[in-house]
Write a protein that holds these residues in place. Structure first.
Motif, short mmCIF file in Angstrom:
data_model
loop_
_atom_site.label_atom_id
_atom_site.label_comp_id
_atom_site.label_asym_id
_atom_site.label_seq_id
_atom_site.Cartn_x
_atom_site.Cartn_y
_atom_site.Cartn_z
N LYS A 1 13.66 3.25 4.68
CA LYS A 1 12.40 2.52 4.69
C LYS A 1 12.27 1.70 3.41
O LYS A 1 12.64 2.15 2.32
N THR A 2 11.71 0.52 3.56
CA THR A 2 11.46 -0.35 2.42
C THR A 2 9.96 -0.61 2.33
O THR A 2 9.18 -0.16 3.17
N ALA A 3 9.58 -1.38 1.31
CA ALA A 3 8.16 -1.73 1.16
C ALA A 3 7.65 -2.50 2.38
O ALA A 3 6.46 -2.45 2.69
N ALA A 4 8.55 -3.16 3.08
CA ALA A 4 8.13 -3.96 4.24
C ALA A 4 7.75 -3.10 5.43
O ALA A 4 6.86 -3.48 6.21
N ASP A 5 8.42 -1.96 5.60
CA ASP A 5 8.17 -1.17 6.81
C ASP A 5 7.70 0.25 6.56
O ASP A 5 7.49 1.01 7.51
N TYR A 6 7.52 0.65 5.30
CA TYR A 6 7.06 2.02 5.03
C TYR A 6 5.55 2.13 5.27
O TYR A 6 4.78 1.26 4.86
N SER B 1 5.96 10.78 5.61
CA SER B 1 5.35 9.72 6.42
C SER B 1 3.97 10.11 6.96
O SER B 1 3.22 9.22 7.38
N GLY B 2 3.64 11.40 6.95
CA GLY B 2 2.36 11.80 7.51
C GLY B 2 1.71 12.95 6.76
O GLY B 2 2.40 13.89 6.35
N ILE B 3 0.41 12.85 6.56
CA ILE B 3 -0.39 13.92 5.95
C ILE B 3 -1.55 14.19 6.89
O ILE B 3 -2.35 13.29 7.17
N SER B 4 -1.63 15.41 7.39
CA SER B 4 -2.65 15.74 8.38
C SER B 4 -3.39 17.02 7.97
O SER B 4 -2.76 18.05 7.73
N LEU C 1 -6.00 11.48 -2.58
CA LEU C 1 -5.90 10.95 -1.22
C LEU C 1 -6.77 11.74 -0.26
O LEU C 1 -7.39 11.17 0.65
N LEU C 2 -6.84 13.06 -0.46
CA LEU C 2 -7.69 13.89 0.40
C LEU C 2 -9.16 13.58 0.17
O LEU C 2 -9.96 13.55 1.12
N ASP C 3 -9.53 13.34 -1.08
CA ASP C 3 -10.93 13.01 -1.38
C ASP C 3 -11.33 11.69 -0.74
O ASP C 3 -12.44 11.56 -0.19
N VAL C 4 -10.45 10.70 -0.81
CA VAL C 4 -10.75 9.41 -0.20
C VAL C 4 -10.88 9.55 1.32
O VAL C 4 -11.76 8.94 1.94
N ALA C 5 -10.03 10.39 1.91
CA ALA C 5 -10.07 10.58 3.37
C ALA C 5 -11.29 11.39 3.80
O ALA C 5 -11.79 11.20 4.91
N GLY C 6 -11.78 12.28 2.94
CA GLY C 6 -12.95 13.09 3.28
C GLY C 6 -12.62 14.23 4.21
O GLY C 6 -12.69 14.09 5.44
N VAL C 7 -12.22 15.37 3.64
CA VAL C 7 -11.84 16.53 4.46
C VAL C 7 -13.07 17.12 5.14
O VAL C 7 -14.09 17.37 4.49
N ARG C 8 -12.96 17.35 6.41
CA ARG C 8 -14.06 17.96 7.16
C ARG C 8 -14.21 19.43 6.80
O ARG C 8 -13.25 20.07 6.34
N ALA D 1 -6.55 7.03 7.35
CA ALA D 1 -6.07 5.82 6.67
C ALA D 1 -4.56 5.70 6.81
O ALA D 1 -3.85 6.68 7.04
N THR D 2 -4.08 4.48 6.65
CA THR D 2 -2.66 4.19 6.60
C THR D 2 -2.39 3.37 5.36
O THR D 2 -3.05 2.34 5.13
N TYR D 3 -1.43 3.83 4.54
CA TYR D 3 -1.10 3.16 3.29
C TYR D 3 0.29 2.54 3.37
O TYR D 3 1.22 3.17 3.87
N THR D 4 0.42 1.34 2.85
CA THR D 4 1.74 0.77 2.64
C THR D 4 2.27 1.26 1.29
O THR D 4 1.52 1.85 0.48
N LEU D 5 3.53 1.01 1.04
CA LEU D 5 4.10 1.41 -0.24
C LEU D 5 3.43 0.66 -1.39
O LEU D 5 3.13 1.25 -2.44
N ASP D 6 3.17 -0.61 -1.21
CA ASP D 6 2.52 -1.40 -2.26
C ASP D 6 1.12 -0.87 -2.53
O ASP D 6 0.67 -0.82 -3.69
#
Length: 227
Positions: A71-76, A200-203, A128-135, A88-93
């Motif tokens: 994976k590169t910055a273009a497709d990560y 690639s995933g945090i759930s 990242l968890l704080d920004v997402a807001g854990v239920r 949320a979905t984050y790019t590498l940048d």
């Protein structure tokens, strides 16, 4: 002994010093080449035998998948979801634009190899968890990887520790594919199998879901210091 012997001896000695200096100068390139070779082999080695090959850097390259896409910055992309208010979905940048922290810790595997004092830098997972807001029903965090096979989990309390990061750099350089890049998890107080590569995933989940190796009997809480 003739008078010509000392100059010959000096030439031999100087040649040996020259070879030694050349060896020292070439050592980083040889090591980097060997690490790249091991990394490439390990990505297409379902037997895991490449992990037994010696590596001057101390690390071992191992994947549970037959092959891992690059994976590169273009497709990560890193997806954050589950029991959160704001998926949320984050790019590498985008990840690289977030505040980061640097941790110097140990990389230790259950099969005995270890590399001390390894610097990792990345985004604190707690941020990242704080920004997402854990239920309120969220109790744990599950991690998935773009190798399509590997997974890991932490309790929510473990995930919020200051020494748990979504790592972007290792050894003060961007994470290479061979080391689990461009993004991996680093859980400093636990065995290295908890630090999932190719993240690639945090759930957020309502309970701990055993990870790949835990399904084979590894400890769900892989603390380095069990005391």
């Amino acid at each position: 002994m003739s008078k010509s012997d000392p100059p010959i001896a000096r030439r031999v000695m100087l040649s040996m010093f020259g070879l030694g200096a050349a060896g020292l100068a070439a050592a980083p390139f040889v090591q980097n080449g060997w690490e790249r070779f091991l990394g490439a082999v390990s990505q297409n080695d379902p037997t895991g035998l490449s992990g037994l090959l010696p590596n001057p850097g101390g690390f071992r390259y191992y994947s549970v998948a037959a092959s891992v896409p690059r994976k590169t910055a273009a497709d990560y992309r890193l997806e954050i979801g589950g029991l959160v208010e704001r998926p949320a979905t984050y790019t590498l940048d985008e990840l690289r634009e977030l505040p980061r922290t640097r941790i110097v810790g140990e990389a230790r595997c259950t099969d005995g190899w270890r590399v001390p004092d390894v610097p990792f830098a990345g985004v604190p997972l707690s941020d990242l968890l704080d920004v997402a807001g854990v239920r309120p029903e969220g109790r744990a965090v599950r991690f998935t990887c773009f190798d399509g096979v590997y997974s890991e989990s932490l309790t929510l309390d473990q995930a919020r520790r200051a020494d748990v990061v979504v790592a972007l750099d290792m050894l003060d350089e961007p994470l290479t594919h061979e080391h689990g890049g461009p993004v991996r998890l680093y859980v400093a107080p636990m065995y290295f199998y908890k630090s999932a590569k190719w993240l690639s995933g945090i759930s957020v989940t309502d309970k701990v879901v055993p990870g790949y190796w835990e399904e084979y009997g590894y400890d769900v809480d892989g603390w380095l210091d069990r005391t």
